[in-house]
Enzyme design. Structure first.
Site, PDB file in Angstrom:
ATOM      1  N   LYS A   1      88.205 141.416 -44.230  1.00  0.00           N
ATOM      2  CA  LYS A   1      88.355 142.866 -44.182  1.00  0.00           C
ATOM      3  C   LYS A   1      87.650 143.487 -45.388  1.00  0.00           C
ATOM      4  O   LYS A   1      87.479 142.797 -46.397  1.00  0.00           O
ATOM      5  CB  LYS A   1      89.829 143.250 -44.106  1.00  0.00           C
ATOM      6  CG  LYS A   1      90.594 143.085 -45.428  1.00  0.00           C
ATOM      7  CD  LYS A   1      91.741 144.061 -45.538  1.00  0.00           C
ATOM      8  CE  LYS A   1      92.141 144.179 -46.994  1.00  0.00           C
ATOM      9  NZ  LYS A   1      92.972 145.282 -47.352  1.00  0.00           N
TER      10      LYS A   1
ATOM     11  N   ASP B   1      93.080 138.151 -42.250  1.00  0.00           N
ATOM     12  CA  ASP B   1      93.989 139.059 -42.959  1.00  0.00           C
ATOM     13  C   ASP B   1      94.946 138.156 -43.711  1.00  0.00           C
ATOM     14  O   ASP B   1      95.983 137.769 -43.209  1.00  0.00           O
ATOM     15  CB  ASP B   1      94.730 139.959 -41.964  1.00  0.00           C
ATOM     16  CG  ASP B   1      95.573 141.005 -42.683  1.00  0.00           C
ATOM     17  OD1 ASP B   1      95.689 140.927 -43.928  1.00  0.00           O
ATOM     18  OD2 ASP B   1      96.110 141.894 -42.008  1.00  0.00           O
ATOM     19  N   HIS B   2      94.562 137.818 -44.921  1.00  0.00           N
ATOM     20  CA  HIS B   2      95.315 136.787 -45.633  1.00  0.00           C
ATOM     21  C   HIS B   2      96.464 137.352 -46.442  1.00  0.00           C
ATOM     22  O   HIS B   2      97.205 136.626 -47.073  1.00  0.00           O
ATOM     23  CB  HIS B   2      94.389 135.982 -46.555  1.00  0.00           C
ATOM     24  CG  HIS B   2      93.696 136.849 -47.554  1.00  0.00           C
ATOM     25  ND1 HIS B   2      94.309 137.267 -48.688  1.00  0.00           N
ATOM     26  CD2 HIS B   2      92.459 137.388 -47.547  1.00  0.00           C
ATOM     27  CE1 HIS B   2      93.472 138.042 -49.365  1.00  0.00           C
ATOM     28  NE2 HIS B   2      92.344 138.132 -48.700  1.00  0.00           N
TER      29      HIS B   2
ATOM     30  N   LYS C   1     100.151 132.861 -43.598  1.00  0.00           N
ATOM     31  CA  LYS C   1     100.540 132.202 -42.365  1.00  0.00           C
ATOM     32  C   LYS C   1     102.050 132.003 -42.271  1.00  0.00           C
ATOM     33  O   LYS C   1     102.671 132.274 -41.252  1.00  0.00           O
ATOM     34  CB  LYS C   1      99.846 130.855 -42.360  1.00  0.00           C
ATOM     35  CG  LYS C   1     100.057 130.011 -41.131  1.00  0.00           C
ATOM     36  CD  LYS C   1      99.489 128.634 -41.426  1.00  0.00           C
ATOM     37  CE  LYS C   1      99.747 127.679 -40.293  1.00  0.00           C
ATOM     38  NZ  LYS C   1      98.688 127.752 -39.295  1.00  0.00           N
TER      39      LYS C   1
ATOM     40  N   HIS D   1      97.903 145.502 -42.864  1.00  0.00           N
ATOM     41  CA  HIS D   1      99.125 144.757 -43.173  1.00  0.00           C
ATOM     42  C   HIS D   1     100.368 145.362 -42.523  1.00  0.00           C
ATOM     43  O   HIS D   1     101.155 144.664 -41.900  1.00  0.00           O
ATOM     44  CB  HIS D   1      99.332 144.685 -44.684  1.00  0.00           C
ATOM     45  CG  HIS D   1      98.116 144.254 -45.408  1.00  0.00           C
ATOM     46  ND1 HIS D   1      97.303 143.240 -44.943  1.00  0.00           N
ATOM     47  CD2 HIS D   1      97.545 144.690 -46.552  1.00  0.00           C
ATOM     48  CE1 HIS D   1      96.298 143.079 -45.776  1.00  0.00           C
ATOM     49  NE2 HIS D   1      96.414 143.945 -46.765  1.00  0.00           N
TER      50      HIS D   1
ATOM     51  N   LYS E   1     101.198 152.121 -54.406  1.00  0.00           N
ATOM     52  CA  LYS E   1     100.976 151.464 -55.690  1.00  0.00           C
ATOM     53  C   LYS E   1     101.871 152.124 -56.731  1.00  0.00           C
ATOM     54  O   LYS E   1     102.352 153.238 -56.543  1.00  0.00           O
ATOM     55  CB  LYS E   1      99.507 151.617 -56.090  1.00  0.00           C
ATOM     56  CG  LYS E   1      98.551 150.848 -55.173  1.00  0.00           C
ATOM     57  CD  LYS E   1      97.127 150.856 -55.716  1.00  0.00           C
ATOM     58  CE  LYS E   1      96.194 150.102 -54.777  1.00  0.00           C
ATOM     59  NZ  LYS E   1      96.474 148.643 -54.686  1.00  0.00           N
TER      60      LYS E   1
END
Lengths: 515, 515
Positions: free
Chosen positions: A186, A215-216, A220, A278, A368
């Protein structure tokens, strides 16, 4: 972009996506991918960049250490700079020693691994470099029996199409090439239109089923835990619907400000940077129907159905359902426009218009410089009928049951329910908690290692499909264009965000739950 | 007794019970009883017995200390032995000092309390003693404004009718007397017929609504916790039915053998001593429909509906659904028949034929000399569809979700569900636990104190209604008569009972869950 355009584009995207339904996996036809990979070569484009030595090569090395790789495999760095195999290996050794979770690295082990590492010089737009790469891979096919070619694009997004079309020209990837896969990272576009262009152009040169969008952020484990939690237990699914759930809160909070990433972040903002990917991932996994199998296409089919059930908000809707704000001091950050209207916080209420969820608000927030780092999904159940307890001392203290699915930090499950206070005709909220760590011990998977393995074995569950990306952009585009004229609020760093976000929930008689 | 007799008797009992529906409380008409009592006098019959000085007077003293009593109250011991008020007070002081949970007792406080304690001599069958008691209570009415007269029968069951009919003769209790209440303690008969006779005879002299049958084994807190747990939370009720629950296990296990109580226990046995009352209580509270209110009649209406939905087992049924056994060595216990066939263990499978529970086995077990003391209800949910996980490594390890409601020791709630094992495509059972103690601190209610208070203020929720008693006897009678010719099995002391009990569940593919 006007809504009708988006609708039209989506319709055509859908056509493209369904062009070869059986090829990219209608689930009953797809066998479970083997967990141990076939011989492969992975070519890393942009191999001089940080990602390669910090994450990718240490990740492959980790899989090697864990004996998750076949005997025959090759890692080939591809970049512009002239470099010998030897000097590339030395760079990678340095990176792996520093960043591998297996550090310190055994010298003999590194030596064995490094035999599989080499370097290929070339510009991304240089046809000859791809010709020579093809020859090189052909040789590997003959000498090592390697039939599977993987391409990892650790490059800026503007090179995605260039690299893949060059690979296509020399026949290394293509709509009919089943043995090639490409990973891109991304952002997948910065709005619906650019994402759509990227999807459409890439799909002329590679089949969607072989294009892996990483999309890490979620990792997982977290995604899988969530899927298992929902569907490996019989007690949750029957209560997972509008009849019993009052609303859902999804929070991805960061404690840090923009730091040194102002140049990238400014002009992008929280809704594009976090919600589009996300939070939408968390939303869809929480809300999806049970898939027919754990096959990646089956899961992604269900996820995209959720997004399709979210109608595109009008500008008037946006004023009611979306809140944006900047933390105080953001504009004086390094490489941030002093008049920036970029939001560092977004609070959002989405409705999923399907049988399961109609009328159940999904409140999303991310930002943030918030109170703390925390990612959590809170499912708030409806209050039980109060009639039974109306004569009790503290009927109004009948809390709504809550299920907290804690993702970060300290992944776990938390259930809040009501119990009688001993010796009194009164109720109190009590808690049950489960922490993955306490049961299974500490487990720190290296996100890239897992994703690389999935990529190598061809498991695309955790990668985002084109239609998901576009559906998410459809919603996010409507929000950003609804905001175009509106001012940006402010919030104090270290707080839980602007008061407008609290007001968003208060209108419904709800409130953000402190994490 | 043949089934048809029992049915006939029940039908007539039902008529008696519903004779004055509004008088003994159709729920909407009944206001919530005031928690602070009106002035009262309580007469304890059998005041020379152990119970009076160990439990009853210390219990009333406890309520006095807790300021739960009105200014005007009197405690009058009634027994055969000649005794002055003073010497009765001394006995009670001695008992209270020893057995009160407030020991050591402050002398001034005892003195203040003991002003309310006196003694009345008389035989249970002596009309004059009741005449003089009436005069005495009349005087209290005039001098202290006491209008509420309570009679606690701490006597053997064979005196229940005698005492109440004598009280009736002098006008102290009667069907139309709203200001009198009588407590009796179990056993309420030793089979359906004797219980029915007791119910019928007592109801000629007192209204059912003023007759309180104490079942103090469970304790007020436990029963109320269970009711609150089920109905103060919205997440359990929707899954509390045959569609989602596989079966329910109810265990009341004692570690001790018969000890010195052989004389009472032998010839009675586990099914009469424990199943007829305690286990049926747990069964009905677990299985009942949500009551319309927390009013005692509303709750007891629902409990008795559950019992009515359990059909009377035939002798052939009994052979299939009931297991009885004796622990090794029972026959050599003190005052036990060396050829005794009395069971000290019973395992039982009951079906509740209503919309909520049809087809869901309720397994009950209770026994003496078992592995440990434990009372627990385990709700075992159905397995989720396995299809989703059939390609996983350990599909067969998909545990059924279980909810444990722990009553003794260490009251609490325990939930077992499936979670993904980190880093593997495998599942593991994980647990969440809530202990009342850890949230609310240690709380040791004096069961008698609570029940006395309920009796004084007129809250009959925790007392057993005649129809409940009879319905339970109907089922228990069928079991005991089905057993008449069958041998009694044996089990090793300190075990979890006989293997026949395991077989009872294995036939259904289930097994007792270790507690």
């Amino acid at each position: 972009m006007p809504d009708s355009d988006a609708t039209q584009l989506l319709a055509s995207a859908h056509l493209i996506l369904t062009r070869k339904p059986y090829a990219h996996g209608t689930h009953p036809a797809l066998p479970k991918p083997p967990r141990r990979a076939k011989p492969f070569a992975v070519v890393i484009f942009g191999a001089s960049g940080d990602l390669t030595k910090r994450k990718l090569v240490p990740g492959v090395f980790g899989l090697f250490k864990e004996k998750a790789l076949p005997d025959q495999f090759e890692v080939i760095g591809f970049a512009r700079r002239e470099k010998s195999d030897e000097s590339f290996r030395e760079e990678m050794e340095e990176g792996t020693k520093k960043f591998s979770r297996f550090a310190p690295i055994d010298a003999a082990e590194w030596k064995a691994f490094s035999q599989h590492v080499s370097y290929h010089v070339g510009n991304f737009d240089e046809a000859e470099a791809y010709q020579s790469l093809k020859l090189r891979l052909e040789k590997l096919r003959q000498s090592h029996g390697i039939e599977q070619f993987l391409f990892y694009l650790a490059t800026a997004p503007e090179f995605f199409y260039e690299v893949v079309s060059q690979l296509n020209k020399v026949g290394l990837v293509g709509p009919d090439n089943e043995n090639s896969r490409v990973v891109i990272e991304k952002p997948f576009g910065h709005d619906f239109k650019s994402a759509k262009e990227l999807v459409t152009s890439l799909q002329t040169v590679i089949d969607e089923s072989n294009l892996y969008r990483i999309d890490h952020y979620l990792g997982k484990e977290t995604v899988q835990n969530l899927i298992y939690f929902r569907f490996a237990n019989s007690i949750y699914e029957p209560i997972w619907n509008r009849a019993l759930i009052d609303h859902v809160q999804i929070t991805v909070a960061e404690a840090e400000g923009v730091g040194t990433r102002g140049g990238y972040y400014d002009g992008v903002g929280a809704v594009r940077d976090m919600v589009q990917n996300h939070l939408m991932q968390l939303l869809t996994i929480t809300a999806m129907e049970p898939p027919g199998s754990l096959n990646s296409e089956a899961i992604r089919d269900e996820k995209v159905k959720v997004l399709r059930s979210i109608s595109t908000p009008t500008p008037e809707d946006v004023a009611r359902i979306a809140v944006r704000a900047q933390y105080e001091g953001y504009r004086s950050s390094d490489r941030v426009d002093p008049n920036s209207k970029t939001e560092t916080y977004v609070g959002l209420k989405l409705l999923i218009d399907n049988w399961r969820w109609a009328g159940v608000p999904f409140y999303l927030r991310t930002g943030k410089a918030l109170t703390k780092r925390a990612s959590e999904i809170v499912v708030v159940f409806r209050r039980p009928p109060l009639a039974l307890f109306k004569t009790q001392d503290n009927c109004e203290q009948l809390h709504r049951n809550r299920l907290h699915i804690r993702l970060q930090p300290d992944e776990g499950i938390h259930l809040r329910f009501n119990a009688k206070v001993p010796g009194k005709s009164a109720m109190g909220a009590v808690d049950m908690d489960f922490a993955y760590k306490s049961k299974f011990g500490s487990y720190s998977p290296e996100a890239y290692e897992r994703l690389l393995h999935d990529f190598i074995v061809g498991d695309s569950t955790l990668f985002t499909r084109a239609d998901e990306v576009l559906e998410a952009w459809r919603i996010v585009d409507a929000i950003t264009s609804g905001w175009a004229q509106a001012p940006v609020g402010l919030y104090r760093g270290g707080s839980w965000g602007p008061s407008e976000s609290d007001a968003l929930l208060e209108k419904d008689g709800n409130g953000w739950i402190d994490l």
